[in-house]
Motif scaffolding. Structure first.
Motif, mmCIF file in Angstrom:
data_model
loop_
_atom_site.group_PDB
_atom_site.id
_atom_site.type_symbol
_atom_site.label_atom_id
_atom_site.label_comp_id
_atom_site.label_asym_id
_atom_site.label_seq_id
_atom_site.Cartn_x
_atom_site.Cartn_y
_atom_site.Cartn_z
ATOM 1 N N ASP A 124 -7.656 30.264 1.113
ATOM 2 C CA ASP A 124 -6.478 31.065 0.776
ATOM 3 C C ASP A 124 -5.849 30.679 -0.562
ATOM 4 O OD1 ASP A 124 -5.673 28.616 1.612
ATOM 5 O OD2 ASP A 124 -4.200 29.311 3.072
ATOM 6 N N LYS A 125 -6.478 29.732 -1.280
ATOM 7 C CA LYS A 125 -6.041 29.351 -2.630
ATOM 8 C C LYS A 125 -4.540 29.067 -2.694
ATOM 9 C CE LYS A 125 -10.231 29.897 -4.082
ATOM 10 N NZ LYS A 125 -11.061 28.701 -4.316
ATOM 11 N N PRO A 126 -4.083 28.022 -2.045
ATOM 12 C CA PRO A 126 -2.640 27.730 -2.040
ATOM 13 C C PRO A 126 -2.150 27.280 -3.411
ATOM 14 C CG PRO A 126 -3.866 25.903 -1.084
ATOM 15 C CD PRO A 126 -4.865 27.004 -1.311
ATOM 16 N N PRO A 171 0.825 -1.207 0.000
ATOM 17 C CA PRO A 171 0.000 0.000 0.000
ATOM 18 C C PRO A 171 0.865 1.266 0.000
ATOM 19 C CG PRO A 171 0.104 -0.888 2.200
ATOM 20 C CD PRO A 171 0.824 -1.866 1.320
ATOM 21 N N VAL A 172 0.238 2.389 -0.405
ATOM 22 C CA VAL A 172 0.949 3.659 -0.473
ATOM 23 C C VAL A 172 0.130 4.753 0.223
ATOM 24 C CG1 VAL A 172 2.174 3.102 -2.611
ATOM 25 C CG2 VAL A 172 -0.066 4.247 -2.708
ATOM 26 N N VAL A 173 0.773 5.890 0.346
ATOM 27 C CA VAL A 173 0.151 7.097 0.920
ATOM 28 C C VAL A 173 0.177 8.178 -0.154
ATOM 29 C CG1 VAL A 173 0.364 8.886 2.690
ATOM 30 C CG2 VAL A 173 0.934 6.511 3.222
ATOM 31 N N ALA A 174 -0.892 8.976 -0.243
ATOM 32 C CA ALA A 174 -0.937 10.124 -1.151
ATOM 33 C C ALA A 174 -1.105 11.395 -0.323
ATOM 34 C CB ALA A 174 -2.082 9.970 -2.139
ATOM 35 N N LYS A 175 -0.282 12.399 -0.629
ATOM 36 C CA LYS A 175 -0.320 13.660 0.142
ATOM 37 C C LYS A 175 -0.244 14.843 -0.811
ATOM 38 C CE LYS A 175 3.197 12.253 2.872
ATOM 39 N NZ LYS A 175 4.198 12.340 3.962
ATOM 40 N N ILE A 176 -1.029 15.871 -0.494
ATOM 41 C CA ILE A 176 -0.949 17.097 -1.271
ATOM 42 C C ILE A 176 0.403 17.764 -0.994
ATOM 43 C CG2 ILE A 176 -1.890 18.722 0.431
ATOM 44 C CD1 ILE A 176 -2.931 18.546 -3.274
ATOM 45 N N VAL A 177 0.988 18.373 -2.009
ATOM 46 C CA VAL A 177 2.280 19.035 -1.853
ATOM 47 C C VAL A 177 2.124 20.510 -2.183
ATOM 48 C CG1 VAL A 177 4.667 19.174 -2.656
ATOM 49 C CG2 VAL A 177 3.568 16.946 -2.391
#
Length: 706
Positions: free
Chosen positions: A573-575, A528-534
């Motif tokens: 804040d629209k990153p 399994p994997v992890v997904a993260k916003i960057v």
């Protein structure tokens, strides 16, 4: 006047002058300009006093001079006690007379107004240009008891006369200093030096500690700091005192914040100047007190007793209740009270048949029926144990000369036979009897809790001296690179890549700009994997669902990619979004946090603690100065309560602490290289496993404009 003790320090002439001029001298001994002259005369100062007064031929029986230039010969020191507007001219006169040590007791400078700050800066600039050391302005002055130099206007000396001894006081606040040394005088504690530094335009408390560390008259240094301009100078002074075997007992009586604290990281939010100040005290062998009472209690035992060789103690008491109370205090303050051996118990009961307990040892009130029973028991316990400290609760015996003086003679003999042991008496005492026992190298406290706390401080000081920071932090190395000024924080991908260059363990990961790339990366990494916003604009991803765990297949990865972009797009804040990070799903181990805090006074500090989202909730963290050594990295890890989770807590397997310590050392290296531009670092969580460790998330922030 006999030649005063000189140690080659730049402050020698301030504390040991052979002559002093009082500019603004008054014939009225109650006025500010009159008090120093009165105190000097009453104390019997053997040096020459030169009152400066344009309108008088004599001042308090001394020949007066219209100006400094009229004085024949040299003058070691001057006190300026004139209105602030006239202080600069007075300093110019001192320079013309070649006086190199000047106290400015006058007020009306930076403590009052912007105009006063300008005046103060003019004094400093003039003094530095001509090599003059300046105490103050707005200071209370100096007292050197042995050479009877009472150059102060403190009203504390109106009714209290200090006796010579080994305790010195250095404080910025005159009111705090006079409160502290007035209490010391009332308690009969002997004093060596007193100095109050006021506005610290030139000389500060740190430099006074440095002087006192090499002063042969000083055995213990009590200091109060409101602010510290140079963290390494304070470290130097504290280490110098520790190397000289002089305890420094510090109080921080005001805020030492000199710059904006880092708030972009957990590390910056948790650190705080107060916590960092505590760390520096520990590393440099000083003790931080939280009350004047505590400060004086510790100073008292330091001047009377040797430092303990260990932190074990016996408690011999004529009251079972007080013995239990002292045992409770011992546990609270970290003093060990081990049971005495069975053999010693048997021997003790031959002396006192009705003895109760194994430590505390309760003689009960019947002890008075056995001639020399108490002293024989004390002698037996000291000789039969390796305990460094022996507490003896005597109830009201020290108030009764008929009962106490024979016991004092016996205790004195024991003290002579065991000079390396600490005998601490507890109970109310009559003053003349207290003075007699102190003359024999004994101490007495009315309050058993204060006695235990003071001895615990001595035990801790000894530990700190044995584990002293080997020296000052190395000079911060210039940054190898400069960050992008437009991006004050790195995103997770960038932060991890930079930390990996320093040898920190980072798992195999991929930054993906499309769902197809994410699926390919997941396949290569392995499910399994992890997904993260960057995003360099998002520091705490879990707060809005920016992390998705345990993805098992390509379908879940595609859905996660779209869900993360959608969630980030809804933020107000629209990153700026740099992509989605695909990383292995690491299970097991213990989550910790590693960090760097750049303290505005003391520089880069490494942090370690319990990790995850609850780090600020539990606050189980510790700090250490950069650079770390291997030994100090181990101390840092062990100082955190949660460390037990790493060492095999309740049957679990021991985790890879060596990898953790290695990571802390590598992080310290990073902090040295980047400190000139760094604001803070969070590695949270840093997971420690049975074999290996990994940075699962990281934030690196830089100071704006760098």
């Amino acid at each position: 006047m006999k030649s005063a003790q000189m140690n080659g320090h730049s402050l020698d002439q301030l504390f040991n002058p052979r002559s002093v001029a009082i500019i603004g001298a008054s014939s009225d001994p109650a006025k500010l300009g009159g008090r120093p002259i009165r105190f000097l005369l009453e104390a019997g100062y053997e040096g020459t006093i030169y009152p400066i007064n344009k309108r008088a031929e004599t001042v308090q029986g001394l020949k007066a001079y219209a100006c400094l230039a009229d004085i024949p010969g040299d003058v070691d020191q001057a006190l300026i006690i004139v209105p602030a507007s006239a202080a600069l001219e007075a300093l110019q006169d001192c320079i013309a007379k070649n006086i190199k040590a000047v106290q400015v007791l006058s007020s009306g400078f930076s403590e009052e107004s912007a105009e006063g700050l300008v005046r103060q800066n003019q004094l400093v600039e003039l003094a530095k240009r001509h090599g003059v050391r300046l105490l103050g302005p707005n200071c209370l002055g100096i007292v050197s008891v042995r050479n009877r130099y009472f150059a102060t206007f403190s009203t504390a000396l109106e009714a209290l006369t200090p006796s010579p001894g080994g305790i010195s006081f250095a404080t910025q606040s005159g009111a705090f200093g006079s409160c502290a040394y007035a209490q010391a005088i009332q308690r009969g504690l002997g004093i060596a030096r007193i100095v109050a530094t006021g506005n610290e335009a030139d000389i500060d408390v740190t430099e006074c500690i440095d002087f006192l560390a090499s002063d042969t008259q000083t055995k213990v240094i009590c200091a109060a700091i409101e602010g510290c301009r140079d963290g390494n100078r304070l470290r130097t002074a504290l280490l110098k005192a520790a190397a000289a075997g002089k305890p420094v007992i510090l109080m921080k009586v005001g805020s030492s914040v000199t710059g904006q604290q880092a708030v972009a990281t957990h590390t910056g939010a948790i650190a705080g100047n107060d916590r960092i100040f505590d760390v520096v005290c520990q590393e440099c062998g000083a003790w931080r007190a939280y009350s004047i009472e505590e400060m004086l209690d510790i100073a008292y035992v330091c001047t009377q007793l040797p430092l303990p060789a260990n932190d074990s103690a016996s408690i011999i008491t004529v009251s079972g209740g007080i013995g239990v109370l002292m045992a409770d205090d011992a546990e609270r303050y970290g003093v060990k009270v081990p049971a005495v051996s069975e053999e010693l118990q048997q021997q003790a009961r031959q002396v006192v048949p009705f003895l109760v307990g194994v430590n505390p040892l309760d003689t009960t009130a019947q002890i008075g029926a056995i001639k020399q029973g108490l002293s024989d028991l004390i002698d037996l316990v000291i000789g039969g144990t390796e305990f460094s400290t022996h507490f003896i609760y005597l109830a009201q015996i020290p108030c009764d000369p008929g009962r106490f003086l024979p016991l004092l003679e016996q205790l004195t003999a024991i003290r002579t036979n065991y000079p390396d042991r600490l005998l601490v008496l507890v109970g109310p005492s009559e003053e003349s009897l207290r003075k007699q026992l102190e003359q024999q190298g004994l101490v007495i406290f009315a309050d058993p809790g204060r006695a235990m706390r003071a001895v615990a401080a001595l035990c801790e000081l000894k530990r700190r001296w044995l584990a002293l920071h080997p020296g000052l932090p190395d000079p911060v190395r210039p940054g190898r690179h400069r960050p992008d000024a437009a991006k004050p924080a790195l995103n997770e991908w960038q932060a991890k890549r930079l930390l990996a260059q320093y040898g920190l363990p980072v798992p195999t990961e991929a930054l993906c700009e499309s769902a197809a790339q994410a699926v390919t990366a997941a396949s290569e990494i392995g499910y399994p994997v992890v997904a993260k916003i960057v995003s360099s604009d998002i520091q705490h991803k879990t707060e809005f669902g920016g992390v998705l765990l345990n993805l098992q297949n390509a379908k879940q990865v595609r859905e996660a990619f779209e869900a993360l972009l959608d969630a980030a797009g809804k933020l107000s804040d629209k990153p700026s979004i740099e992509g989605v990070l695909i990383a292995p799903m690491i299970k097991g181990g213990v989550e910790t946090i590693l960090g760097i805090h750049i303290d505005p006074t003391f520089g880069p500090m490494v942090m370690f603690g319990l990790g995850g989202v609850a780090v600020e909730l539990y606050d189980d963290v510790a700090f250490a100065s950069v650079p770390l050594s291997k030994a100090r990295a181990g101390q840092l890890v062990r100082s955190v309560r949660a460390c037990r989770l790493l060492t095999g807590w309740r049957g679990q397997k021991r985790l890879d602490i060596e990898q953790l310590e290695s990571a802390l050392l590598r992080l310290s290296d990073f902090a040295q290289d980047w400190a000139p531009v760094l604001e803070g670092v969070d590695i949270n969580p840093f997971v420690v496993m049975e074999s290996g460790a990994a940075c699962l998330d990281a934030v690196i922030s830089f100071r704006k404009g760098t």
